[in-house]
Design an enzyme around this catalytic site. Structure first.
Site, PDB file in Angstrom:
ATOM      1  N   SER A   1     -16.498  11.113 -37.944  1.00 54.04           N
ATOM      2  CA  SER A   1     -16.615  12.216 -36.989  1.00 54.04           C
ATOM      3  C   SER A   1     -17.681  13.191 -37.451  1.00 54.04           C
ATOM      4  O   SER A   1     -17.906  13.361 -38.656  1.00 54.04           O
ATOM      5  CB  SER A   1     -15.268  12.928 -36.927  1.00 54.04           C
ATOM      6  OG  SER A   1     -15.412  14.185 -36.312  1.00 54.04           O
TER       7      SER A   1
ATOM      8  N   TYR B   1      -7.460  16.871 -41.266  1.00 50.11           N
ATOM      9  CA  TYR B   1      -8.023  15.776 -40.454  1.00 50.11           C
ATOM     10  C   TYR B   1      -9.447  15.468 -40.918  1.00 50.11           C
ATOM     11  O   TYR B   1      -9.793  14.316 -41.201  1.00 50.11           O
ATOM     12  CB  TYR B   1      -8.017  16.146 -38.958  1.00 50.11           C
ATOM     13  CG  TYR B   1      -8.870  15.203 -38.138  1.00 50.11           C
ATOM     14  CD1 TYR B   1      -8.445  13.903 -37.871  1.00 50.11           C
ATOM     15  CD2 TYR B   1     -10.126  15.599 -37.657  1.00 50.11           C
ATOM     16  CE1 TYR B   1      -9.249  13.022 -37.141  1.00 50.11           C
ATOM     17  CE2 TYR B   1     -10.923  14.734 -36.926  1.00 50.11           C
ATOM     18  CZ  TYR B   1     -10.489  13.445 -36.677  1.00 50.11           C
ATOM     19  OH  TYR B   1     -11.295  12.584 -35.972  1.00 50.11           O
TER      20      TYR B   1
ATOM     21  N   LYS C   1     -11.430  12.055 -43.018  1.00 49.59           N
ATOM     22  CA  LYS C   1     -12.663  11.338 -42.657  1.00 49.59           C
ATOM     23  C   LYS C   1     -13.618  11.319 -43.854  1.00 49.59           C
ATOM     24  O   LYS C   1     -14.238  10.302 -44.163  1.00 49.59           O
ATOM     25  CB  LYS C   1     -13.332  11.989 -41.446  1.00 49.59           C
ATOM     26  CG  LYS C   1     -12.502  11.897 -40.166  1.00 49.59           C
ATOM     27  CD  LYS C   1     -12.310  10.454 -39.728  1.00 49.59           C
ATOM     28  CE  LYS C   1     -11.442  10.338 -38.487  1.00 49.59           C
ATOM     29  NZ  LYS C   1     -10.962   8.967 -38.229  1.00 49.59           N
TER      30      LYS C   1
HETATM   31  P1  NAD Z   1      -6.449   7.630 -30.009  1.00 47.38           P
HETATM   32  O1  NAD Z   1      -5.297   8.370 -30.568  1.00 47.38           O
HETATM   33  O2  NAD Z   1      -6.529   7.472 -28.533  1.00 47.38           O
HETATM   34  O3  NAD Z   1      -6.536   6.164 -30.654  1.00 47.38           O
HETATM   35  C1  NAD Z   1      -6.087   5.874 -31.947  1.00 47.38           C
HETATM   36  C2  NAD Z   1      -5.202   4.642 -31.839  1.00 47.38           C
HETATM   37  O4  NAD Z   1      -4.744   4.277 -33.143  1.00 47.38           O
HETATM   38  C3  NAD Z   1      -3.954   4.877 -30.995  1.00 47.38           C
HETATM   39  O5  NAD Z   1      -3.766   3.779 -30.119  1.00 47.38           O
HETATM   40  C4  NAD Z   1      -2.822   4.957 -32.021  1.00 47.38           C
HETATM   41  O6  NAD Z   1      -1.596   4.507 -31.480  1.00 47.38           O
HETATM   42  C5  NAD Z   1      -3.341   4.051 -33.119  1.00 47.38           C
HETATM   43  N1  NAD Z   1      -2.872   4.337 -34.476  1.00 47.38           N
HETATM   44  C6  NAD Z   1      -2.904   5.509 -35.149  1.00 47.38           C
HETATM   45  N2  NAD Z   1      -2.420   5.342 -36.389  1.00 47.38           N
HETATM   46  C7  NAD Z   1      -2.092   4.034 -36.500  1.00 47.38           C
HETATM   47  C8  NAD Z   1      -1.536   3.218 -37.543  1.00 47.38           C
HETATM   48  N3  NAD Z   1      -1.228   3.733 -38.731  1.00 47.38           N
HETATM   49  N4  NAD Z   1      -1.344   1.915 -37.290  1.00 47.38           N
HETATM   50  C9  NAD Z   1      -1.653   1.365 -36.091  1.00 47.38           C
HETATM   51  N5  NAD Z   1      -2.164   2.072 -35.069  1.00 47.38           N
HETATM   52  C10 NAD Z   1      -2.369   3.389 -35.286  1.00 47.38           C
HETATM   53  O7  NAD Z   1      -7.770   8.297 -30.564  1.00 47.38           O
HETATM   54  P2  NAD Z   1      -9.301   8.038 -30.189  1.00 47.38           P
HETATM   55  O8  NAD Z   1      -9.802   9.248 -29.528  1.00 47.38           O
HETATM   56  O9  NAD Z   1      -9.451   6.730 -29.548  1.00 47.38           O
HETATM   57  O10 NAD Z   1      -9.925   8.017 -31.652  1.00 47.38           O
HETATM   58  C11 NAD Z   1     -10.130   6.804 -32.370  1.00 47.38           C
HETATM   59  C12 NAD Z   1     -10.669   7.130 -33.749  1.00 47.38           C
HETATM   60  O11 NAD Z   1     -11.882   7.869 -33.597  1.00 47.38           O
HETATM   61  C13 NAD Z   1      -9.759   7.990 -34.616  1.00 47.38           C
HETATM   62  O12 NAD Z   1      -9.847   7.547 -35.942  1.00 47.38           O
HETATM   63  C14 NAD Z   1     -10.352   9.371 -34.479  1.00 47.38           C
HETATM   64  O13 NAD Z   1     -10.102  10.166 -35.601  1.00 47.38           O
HETATM   65  C15 NAD Z   1     -11.838   9.059 -34.363  1.00 47.38           C
HETATM   66  N6  NAD Z   1     -12.573  10.115 -33.673  1.00 47.38           N
HETATM   67  C16 NAD Z   1     -12.185  10.517 -32.430  1.00 47.38           C
HETATM   68  C17 NAD Z   1     -12.867  11.547 -31.798  1.00 47.38           C
HETATM   69  C18 NAD Z   1     -12.419  12.041 -30.430  1.00 47.38           C
HETATM   70  O14 NAD Z   1     -12.827  13.139 -30.042  1.00 47.38           O
HETATM   71  N7  NAD Z   1     -11.650  11.297 -29.662  1.00 47.38           N
HETATM   72  C19 NAD Z   1     -13.954  12.149 -32.426  1.00 47.38           C
HETATM   73  C20 NAD Z   1     -14.340  11.697 -33.688  1.00 47.38           C
HETATM   74  C21 NAD Z   1     -13.638  10.672 -34.306  1.00 47.38           C
END
Ligand code: NAD
Ligand code: UDP
Length: 337
Positions: free
Chosen positions: A124, A148, A152
């Protein structure tokens, strides 16, 4: 390639599964559905006409991952399986450190054990901290203010150290800016649980009449109109960036770090205005105090991904606003029936 998408039922993961399937890859998803619904995976299958092999599994559970890796020949991993609520991470740091760091370590162990050589990690822009803009991959990272963000930074460090000793591995850290939007079909999109923290899901719930008005966190920042500026990126552009990263790994060995952003900043009020104009819906708002921990303005230097991956965003802020509303209006309760 046979790709393990950890967290593939989530917002970015589901869109990436779709793009992977359309590009001819096989997809195996491991997700414990802690922040997502199985329906997202079903809809990706419907949209593509292809099957996903699904494991209801926690990625921090080494035994469950052993089973998955022993049953499948995995060519590459994309690790989306993280918790992402910044405020919750401040209140429950252990939950975040455990989930987000242990998941990275367990997947890395599986790579060592099963000879997997390609790994893409969801990082991120938060790792840059309150740095000079635009954020460039070569910058010295500044401290992030919440657990958080720390998870990362830590995962990036673990993967950097591993890439240094496994010379035949390709490890790519993708630093996302602010993903919004949805697949243009309106069948998959972001389905936040509870009150959304992020701007776009909040705007779309105001548009749907589920919230009365948007609270704008501060209008006294040194920005174009005083409100916070971010680099919003369409989730489909982001998903395509992952596939480009994976497909470049045959030539790339070692560590690579890329920003995935557009290189352009948009303020809160500019986004509100674009949403109103594109969708012809008024978004009432009230200006409130600044939100603790917020940075005034940041956006990506998106040059490296363009040069090295041949990847550039193609979708506009207007596309992001239209596709968000298309998803929200067709699915007022998200994936719930
Ligand atoms: P999201 O919550 O929609 O997707 C994450 C998925 O991982 C979910 O389906 C959740 O059920 C699953 N999950 C979480 N922990 C788990 C575990 N221990 N075992 C199995 N499944 C697990 O989030 P997103 O927005 O799709 O984000 C995906 C990734 O991108 C994350 O790592 C997040 O930190 C990173 N990210 C997101 C953003 C954003 O703004 N959405 C920005 C930067 C980074
Ligand atoms: N924001 C806002 N009201 C909200 C949610 C967010 O004014 O209900 C602002 C926030 O202060 C920031 C921008 O919108 O300037 C983007 O916030 P978001 O939480 O979506 O992303 P992040 O701050 O994590 O980059």
């Amino acid at each position: 390639m046979n790709i393990l998408v950890a967290g593939g039922a989530g917002y970015i993961g589901s869109h990436t599964c779709l793009v992977l399937l359309e590009a001819g890859h096989q997809v195996i998803v491991a997700d414990n559905l802690i922040n997502s619904k199985m329906e997202a995976v079903r809809r990706v299958e419907q949209l593509t006409g292809k099957n996903i092999k699904f494991y209801l599994a926690d990625v921090t559970d080494e035994k469950a991952m052993e089973q998955l890796f022993s049953e499948n020949k995995i060519d590459g991993i994309i690790h989306f399986a993280g918790l992402k609520a910044v405020g919750e991470s401040v209140e429950q740091p252990l939950k975040y450190y455990h989930n987000n760091v242990v998941s990275t370590m367990v997947l890395a162990k599986m790579m060592e054990r099963y000879g997997v050589k390609k790994f893409v990690f969801s990082s991120s822009a938060t790792v840059y901290g309150d740095n000079e803009i635009p954020f460039v991959e070569t910058m010295q990272l500044l401290p992030t203010t919440n657990p958080y963000g720390q998870t990362k930074v830590m995962s990036e460090q673990i993967l950097t150290d591993l890439a240094a000793v496994h010379e035949d591995w390709a490890v790519t850290l993708l630093r996302y800016f602010n993903p919004i939007g949805a697949h243009p079909s309106g069948r998959i999109g972001e389905d936040p649980q509870g009150i959304p923290n992020n701007l776009m899901p909040y705007i779309s719930q105001v548009a749907a009449g589920q919230r009365e008005y948007l609270r704008v966190w501060g209008d006294d920042y040194p920005t174009i109109d005083g409100t916070g500026v971010r680099d919003y990126i369409h989730v489909m552009d982001l998903a395509e960036g992952h596939v480009k990263a994976l497909e470049s790994m045959d030539e790339q060995k070692g560590l690579a770090v890329y920003n995935l952003g557009t290189g352009r900043g948009t303020s809160v009020l500019e986004l509100v205005k674009a949403f109103e104009t594109v969708n012809k819906i008024k978004i009432p708002y009230q200006v409130k105090e600044r939100r603790a921990g917020d940075i005034a303005e940041f956006y990506a230097d998106a040059g490296k991904a363009a040069r090295c991956l041949g990847w550039k965003t193609t979708r506009t802020i207007e596309d992001m606003c239209r596709d968000t509303w298309n998803w929200q209006s067709q699915n007022p309760r998200g994936y719930e029936e």
